[in-house]
Write a protein that holds these residues in place. Structure first.
Motif, PDB file in Angstrom:
ATOM      1  N   ILE A  30      -5.616 -14.279 -31.419  1.00 25.65           N
ATOM      2  CA  ILE A  30      -6.501 -13.729 -30.377  1.00 25.65           C
ATOM      3  C   ILE A  30      -5.762 -12.556 -29.724  1.00 25.65           C
TER       4      ILE A  30
ATOM      5  N   LEU B 225     -10.651 -14.179 -25.260  1.00 25.08           N
ATOM      6  CA  LEU B 225     -11.158 -15.382 -24.592  1.00 25.08           C
ATOM      7  C   LEU B 225     -11.557 -15.013 -23.181  1.00 25.08           C
TER       8      LEU B 225
ATOM      9  N   THR C 247     -10.296 -20.946 -28.242  1.00 23.89           N
ATOM     10  CA  THR C 247      -9.853 -20.257 -29.455  1.00 23.89           C
ATOM     11  C   THR C 247     -10.794 -20.542 -30.632  1.00 23.89           C
ATOM     12  N   GLU C 248     -11.181 -21.814 -30.788  1.00 22.33           N
ATOM     13  CA  GLU C 248     -12.078 -22.133 -31.917  1.00 22.33           C
ATOM     14  C   GLU C 248     -13.389 -21.354 -31.838  1.00 22.33           C
TER      15      GLU C 248
ATOM     16  N   GLU D 211      -4.190 -23.571 -24.020  1.00 22.30           N
ATOM     17  CA  GLU D 211      -5.187 -22.743 -24.708  1.00 22.30           C
ATOM     18  C   GLU D 211      -4.626 -21.342 -24.967  1.00 22.30           C
TER      19      GLU D 211
ATOM     20  N   LYS E 188      -2.376 -21.535 -27.933  1.00 24.66           N
ATOM     21  CA  LYS E 188      -3.211 -21.660 -29.124  1.00 24.66           C
ATOM     22  C   LYS E 188      -3.841 -20.307 -29.489  1.00 24.66           C
ATOM     23  N   ALA E 189      -4.295 -19.600 -28.469  1.00 25.62           N
ATOM     24  CA  ALA E 189      -4.930 -18.296 -28.687  1.00 25.62           C
ATOM     25  C   ALA E 189      -3.951 -17.352 -29.383  1.00 25.62           C
ATOM     26  N   LYS E 190      -2.738 -17.293 -28.856  1.00 21.05           N
ATOM     27  CA  LYS E 190      -1.734 -16.392 -29.431  1.00 21.05           C
ATOM     28  C   LYS E 190      -1.442 -16.776 -30.876  1.00 21.05           C
TER      29      LYS E 190
ATOM     30  N   THR F 177      -9.266 -22.669 -17.633  1.00 28.31           N
ATOM     31  CA  THR F 177      -8.440 -22.314 -18.807  1.00 28.31           C
ATOM     32  C   THR F 177      -7.068 -22.975 -18.642  1.00 28.31           C
TER      33      THR F 177
ATOM     34  N   ASN G  17      -3.272 -18.099 -32.967  1.00 27.40           N
ATOM     35  CA  ASN G  17      -4.397 -17.851 -33.869  1.00 27.40           C
ATOM     36  C   ASN G  17      -4.870 -16.404 -33.854  1.00 27.40           C
TER      37      ASN G  17
END
Ligand code: DOR
Ligand code: ZN
Length: 354
Positions: A99, A80, A55-56, A90, A93-95, A86, A97
């Motif tokens: 993504i 991603l 994500t970063e 992660e 976190k992706a959701k 994976t 942020n």
């Protein structure tokens, strides 16, 4: 076939590109600008070197894209790159942020896919996490078995992998990216409303005969490779229909001229520069120059994809005009060049000054 008269013009909601490669480094600013000049949003694919797996990294990449776009109203939608490593964490976190989706490359299927998934079953816990968090899976739908001919790799993927994935994750949204065959079109059409497909300019306009006309033309070489005329027609029929499952994703994939014209040409066709105008031409040539086609063109370019992803429709509009434009022979990048699709040729549509 009914063609539009010269100087016809019409306005549609600003389009989105649901599949584009912006790359990194020297290429980034030119190709981002070409997309940001015409599209409201675009899904940025993560197959950089190294791939965007965290994500970063995606958020850093997003910032870079926004910086070079020079256009405040353009929004990159980030993805991603799914690997065997994976983690469900992660995905959460992706959701969290923002993504937009996760890209699945079977390892070895295409450009920069070496870190891709070696066996989809290995990432079933990730597909479960994606279902929970409502993050779509964007699929490069080709098997990698060297014994299967390039022309058949999409077809084999459908029956040998995709069908089972849908059965095991019926609630997961999945997109068959760059659908290239009648089999692919039929498969998506017959699947639930969780399943959609993107259509590229090149699979709508060209066939394997064009690819091999005078020996292999590297500038028409892409994955999945161009198919037969009946496949092309099936994709045109799907894109221009009123089905909500098919929407624009250019798969515009720039490579420097040196890599395209050398031994082992890189797969990828650069179409972002004039993709919208080409889509208009394709819809016109599909022979239905009437209110319904125009409505379907707007739906294909600007509303169906947004609806599938749960995004608001764009408020801005663009105006398409039937006025020929010449496509540049090349664009400079560093000490190399980028050769666009239809380089040096004319297309019949233009976008009125935005
Ligand atoms: O032709 C292609 N080029 N197909 C892909 O799937 C990847 C892309 C690229 O990144 O160059
Ligand atoms: Zn792609």
């Amino acid at each position: 076939m009914t063609l539009a008269p010269e100087n016809s013009r019409f306005s549609i909601k600003k389009p989105d590109d649901f599949h584009v490669h912006f790359r990194d480094g020297e290429m980034l600013s030119l190709v981002v600008k070409h997309t940001a000049d015409k599209f409201a949003r675009a899904i940025a694919m993560p197959n950089l070197i190294p791939p965007v797996t965290l994500t970063e990294q995606a958020l850093d990449y997003k910032e870079k894209i926004i910086k070079v776009a020079g256009n405040n109203s353009f929004t990159p939608l980030m993805t991603l790159y799914l690997t065997d490593r994976t983690t469900p964490e992660e995905i959460r976190k992706a959701k969290e942020n923002g993504i937009t989706a996760i890209k699945y490359y079977p390892a070895g299927a295409t450009t920069n896919s070496d870190s891709g998934v070696t066996d989809i079953k290995k990432v079933y816990s990730i597909l479960e996490a994606m279902t929970i968090h409502n993050l779509p899976l964007l699929i490069h739908g080709e098997v990698t078995d060297p014994d299967i001919a390039e022309q058949d790799r999409e077809k084999y993927f459908l029956e040998n992998h995709f069908r089972e994935m849908i059965k095991d994750f019926p609630e997961l949204k999945m997109v068959l990216e760059h659908v290239s065959t009648k089999d692919g079109v039929d498969f998506v059409t017959q699947s639930s409303d969780k399943i959609a497909a993107t259509c590229t300019v090149h699979h709508l306009m060209f066939t394997k005969e064009d690819l091999y006309r005078n020996g292999l033309n590297p500038h028409l070489f892409c994955k999945p490779v161009l198919k037969s005329e009946s496949d092309r027609q099936a994709v045109v029929q799907a894109a221009t229909s009123s089905s909500s499952k098919f929407f624009a994703g250019t798969d515009s994939a720039p490579h420097p001229r040196r890599k395209k014209e050398g031994d082992n040409p890189s797969a990828g066709i650069y179409s972002a520069y004039m993709a919208i105008e080409c889509y208009a031409q394709i819809f016109e040539e599909a022979g239905m120059w009437n209110g319904e086609t125009l409505e379907n063109l707007e739906n294909f370019l600007s509303t169906r994809g947004a609806r599938f992803y749960g995004l608001p429709e764009n408020q801005e509009v663009i105006t398409l005009i039937k006025q020929p434009q010449a496509i540049p022979a090349s664009f400079p990048i560093g000490n190399d060049q980028l050769i666009p699709l239809k380089a040096g040729k004319e297309i019949q549509w233009s976008i009125d000054a935005i």
